[in-house]
Design an enzyme around this catalytic site. Structure first.
Site, mmCIF file in Angstrom:
data_model
loop_
_atom_site.group_PDB
_atom_site.id
_atom_site.type_symbol
_atom_site.label_atom_id
_atom_site.label_comp_id
_atom_site.label_asym_id
_atom_site.label_seq_id
_atom_site.Cartn_x
_atom_site.Cartn_y
_atom_site.Cartn_z
ATOM 1 N N GLY A 21 -7.303 -3.900 -13.442
ATOM 2 C CA GLY A 21 -8.666 -3.388 -13.498
ATOM 3 C C GLY A 21 -9.691 -4.490 -13.658
ATOM 4 O O GLY A 21 -9.929 -4.966 -14.763
ATOM 5 N N GLY A 59 -12.794 -2.859 -9.845
ATOM 6 C CA GLY A 59 -13.563 -4.102 -9.917
ATOM 7 C C GLY A 59 -14.245 -4.269 -11.257
ATOM 8 O O GLY A 59 -13.854 -3.653 -12.258
ATOM 9 N N LYS A 98 0.869 -1.186 0.000
ATOM 10 C CA LYS A 98 0.000 0.000 0.000
ATOM 11 C C LYS A 98 0.902 1.232 0.000
ATOM 12 O O LYS A 98 1.936 1.250 0.660
ATOM 13 C CB LYS A 98 -0.887 -0.031 1.248
ATOM 14 C CG LYS A 98 -1.808 1.160 1.365
ATOM 15 C CD LYS A 98 -2.908 0.898 2.383
ATOM 16 C CE LYS A 98 -3.656 2.184 2.712
ATOM 17 N NZ LYS A 98 -4.192 2.858 1.511
ATOM 18 N N ALA A 104 -12.329 5.833 -1.263
ATOM 19 C CA ALA A 104 -11.599 7.082 -1.044
ATOM 20 C C ALA A 104 -10.890 6.904 0.292
ATOM 21 O O ALA A 104 -11.297 7.441 1.317
ATOM 22 C CB ALA A 104 -12.534 8.278 -1.022
ATOM 23 N N GLY A 145 -7.767 7.729 0.819
ATOM 24 C CA GLY A 145 -7.010 8.955 1.078
ATOM 25 C C GLY A 145 -5.576 8.686 1.512
ATOM 26 O O GLY A 145 -4.995 9.463 2.262
ATOM 27 N N CYS A 173 -4.137 8.814 -8.616
ATOM 28 C CA CYS A 173 -5.224 8.617 -7.651
ATOM 29 C C CYS A 173 -6.258 9.724 -7.843
ATOM 30 O O CYS A 173 -5.897 10.893 -7.895
ATOM 31 C CB CYS A 173 -4.673 8.647 -6.231
ATOM 32 S SG CYS A 173 -5.964 8.742 -4.976
#
Lengths: 288, 321
Positions: free
Chosen positions: B255, B229, B57, B82, B84, B140
């Site tokens: 994706g 997704g 991450k 989101a 963040g 993002c």
């Protein structure tokens, strides 16, 4: 191949429901009651089939509770019948204060239930510490007259004294029941008898002691963990305890699983993902 | 039918390994950034489930709490998030991700910053660790100061940040781009000019929005968020197809992939490796091993001895744009 198609894709959006009743449970805990959407004719009339549905609820599972424009956090279901359900909330930070300020008619969003709950076996001892007792309530409802040990700091923090008469009560200050920790009561009980199962939920140091005791005496146990959660369904990695996702692999873990978790009773992660000692985590640092 | 018998009948065992910017992957699946990549223990678990590589991450210089919950929700056609960029910051990340040789697959570091210098600093701090490559998500769609909300998705910013990151390390650098740009090839070309070794296509789509009707309120804490997704899959495929045409760099196609067939589509569109993320919601971390098994079966069916022979196969059809 069929199980790999999109049929496994589950929508899990929050569904907002009005508070129908507010009950004070103790000096610092309050229950909010709601109508189950499955039994609400207005929900059916609008053609909705909400993702939130408690029909398969297993004690120990959790729901994500959303206050619009504020935040969303995991809670246990503490009351459940055919028509209604409730959550019991300890007042500690801005989010729980906002829940305590709610009145009948106010909206709260729910998604879930999530996670793996308790695996129920015949007989057993239920150990609840503090507001962890809220998690045990629906479990007690489903077990056949289990022995119940409840611990709290003082008498006015005890939960469900009328709902579950005959509990063995411990308080840190001796203001009700025996003076001492609920783990002392458990030690006494399992040295005299070997229960088929010990179910525990409470502060993590308490659960760590319960695990140790049970392992020493070869008594199987299950405990429900609490971590800072985001997705609630096992993708974001926020709540992980070592390699386990508390939200999906747990939150209930058995003795062997708990014994393999180096972080159990020791570390948890804050909202940023920073790893801190369990005391610092529960000391109000968890983003509340 | 028994798979072993299949292979004997076919007379070969398909080779699913790929070389991604010089990194050997036992199979093309890659854990996409932002899913399960918070700890080394989780990376280990995903690698043991069969992922060919894993991505952490995203890490910034300082710790970030990210947006308020709800941050990730499943809807009927995908996930919307989101988060963040919540992360513990590079200092703690260096402790968490030390000893990466414990992870049975190459580990990619996703690195974020608000300007080129921050990318350089984070990469510099991570250099002693065992990461195989760096990924820069300049795309993002839902975090102020970062990605498209930070102006990083333009060709010029992509060039500038990629160049800076390139100067900070000798390891491969991947640039993750947005599906939102109609001229996605221009962004990929800018990344290539800046010295990128691979393109990760794509980041989440949008932002999108969902509204709670009862309370008349957007559901995500940030109000809007990136869509991933199943809903993203056909768009991601077209993006990979476009990037393959635009630049001669390897592509990590990401994706909506949740089956071997989806992954094979990505490869045929031009992907060397295939990112998997949201599918963990439907199938758990075990999805990696299942996708790999299904890809192997598809290779047998297609008579492909090496998966890498199929990269970009869909481009060989005549008459397509």
């Amino acid at each position: 191949m069929s199980d790999m198609r999109q049929s496994s894709w589950k929508s899990g959006l929050p569904f907002s429901i009005r508070v129908i009743e507010v009950r004070d449970e103790s000096r610092s805990a309050r229950t909010l009651m709601f109508r189950r959407p499955e039994s609400d004719p207005d929900v059916a009339a609008s053609g909705d089939a909400p993702d939130f549905n408690l029909s398969g609820f297993v004690p120990g599972q959790f729901v994500m509770v959303w206050i619009p424009r504020l935040d969303e956090k995991p809670f246990t279901i503490s009351y459940l019948d055919d028509r209604t359900f409730g959550i019991t909330v300890l007042k500690r930070g801005p989010f729980t204060k906002a829940l305590h300020a709610m009145n009948p008619g106010d909206w709260v969003g729910f998604r879930g239930p999530y996670g793996r709950g308790f695996s129920l076996s015949a007989g057993g001892v239920v150990v609840g510490g503090g507001v962890g007792m809220a998690t045990m309530a629906t479990l007690i409802d489903r077990l056949d007259k289990p022995k119940i040990l409840q611990g709290a700091r003082t008498a006015d923090e005890l939960l469900f004294l009328d709902r579950f008469p005959g509990m063995d009560i411990s308080t840190d200050d001796g203001s009700k029941g025996r003076r001492g920790f609920v783990t002392d009561a458990l030690a006494e009980l399992i040295s005299a008898d070997r229960p088929a199962m010990v179910y525990a939920c409470g502060p993590e140091p308490m659960m760590a002691r319960v695990l140790q005791m049970c392992r020493d005496r070869c008594v199987p146990c299950q405990a429900s963990l609490e971590r800072f959660m985001k997705c609630g369904f096992g993708v974001c990695g926020q709540c992980c305890c070592d390699g386990r996702r508390v939200c999906r692999d747990g939150p209930v873990f058995n003795s062997d699983e708990l014994a393999g978790l180096a972080s159990f009773g020791r570390f948890a992660r804050l909202k940023s993902g920073s790893k801190v000692g369990i005391g610092a985590y529960h000391g109000g640092g968890k983003g509340e | 039918m028994n798979m072993k018998t299949d292979r004997i009948a076919a007379g070969f065992e398909p080779d699913l390994s790929v070389s991604l910017a010089g990194i050997r992957l036992a199979n093309p699946t890659v854990l996409a950034s932002g899913i399960l990549g918070t700890t080394k223990a989780l990376l280990k678990r995903v690698a043991e489930c069969g992922a060919g590589a894993v991505t952490i991450k995203s890490i910034s210089l300082a710790p970030r709490d990210g947006h308020a919950n709800p941050t990730i929700l499943a809807f009927d056609a995908g996930l919307i998030n989101a988060v963040g960029y919540s992360n513990p910051g590079v200092e703690e990340a260096c402790r968490e991700f030390s000893g990466l040789s414990d992870v049975a697959a190459p580990v990619f570091a996703s690195v974020i910053g608000t300007h080129a210098g921050e990318f350089v600093e984070v990469i510099g701090r991570m250099e002693p660790l065992g990461f195989a490559a760096y990924e820069l998500p300049l795309s993002c769609p839902h975090t102020p100061g970062y990605g498209t909300m930070g102006g990083q998705g333009t060709p010029q910013a992509t060039l500038e940040i990629t160049k800076a990151a390139r100067s900070a390390t000798k390891k491969p650098v991947f640039v993750k781009i947005s599906p939102n740009m109609p001229a996605i090839g221009e962004i990929a070309a800018a990344a290539r000019e800046g010295g990128a070794d691979a393109i990760t296509a794509v980041n989440s789509l949008g932002p999108g929005m969902l509204i709670d009707v009862e309370t008349r309120t957007p559901v995500l804490g940030f109000g809007m968020g990136g869509v991933t997704g199943p809903a993203l899959r056909p768009i991601a495929l077209r993006c990979v197809y476009d990037v393959f045409k635009a630049v001669d760099l390897p592509i990590i196609g990401v994706g909506g992939v949740s089956t071997g067939r989806h992954a094979m589509e990505m490869v045929m569109a031009g992907a060397t490796a295939v990112g998997v993320g949201s599918a963990v919601h439907a199938f758990g971390p075990e999805v990696f091993g299942r996708i790999v098994g299904q890809m192997r079966a598809l290779c047998l069916k297609l008579g492909a001895e090496r998966l890498s022979d199929l990269i970009g196969a869909a481009h060989k059809q005549q008459g397509l744009p």
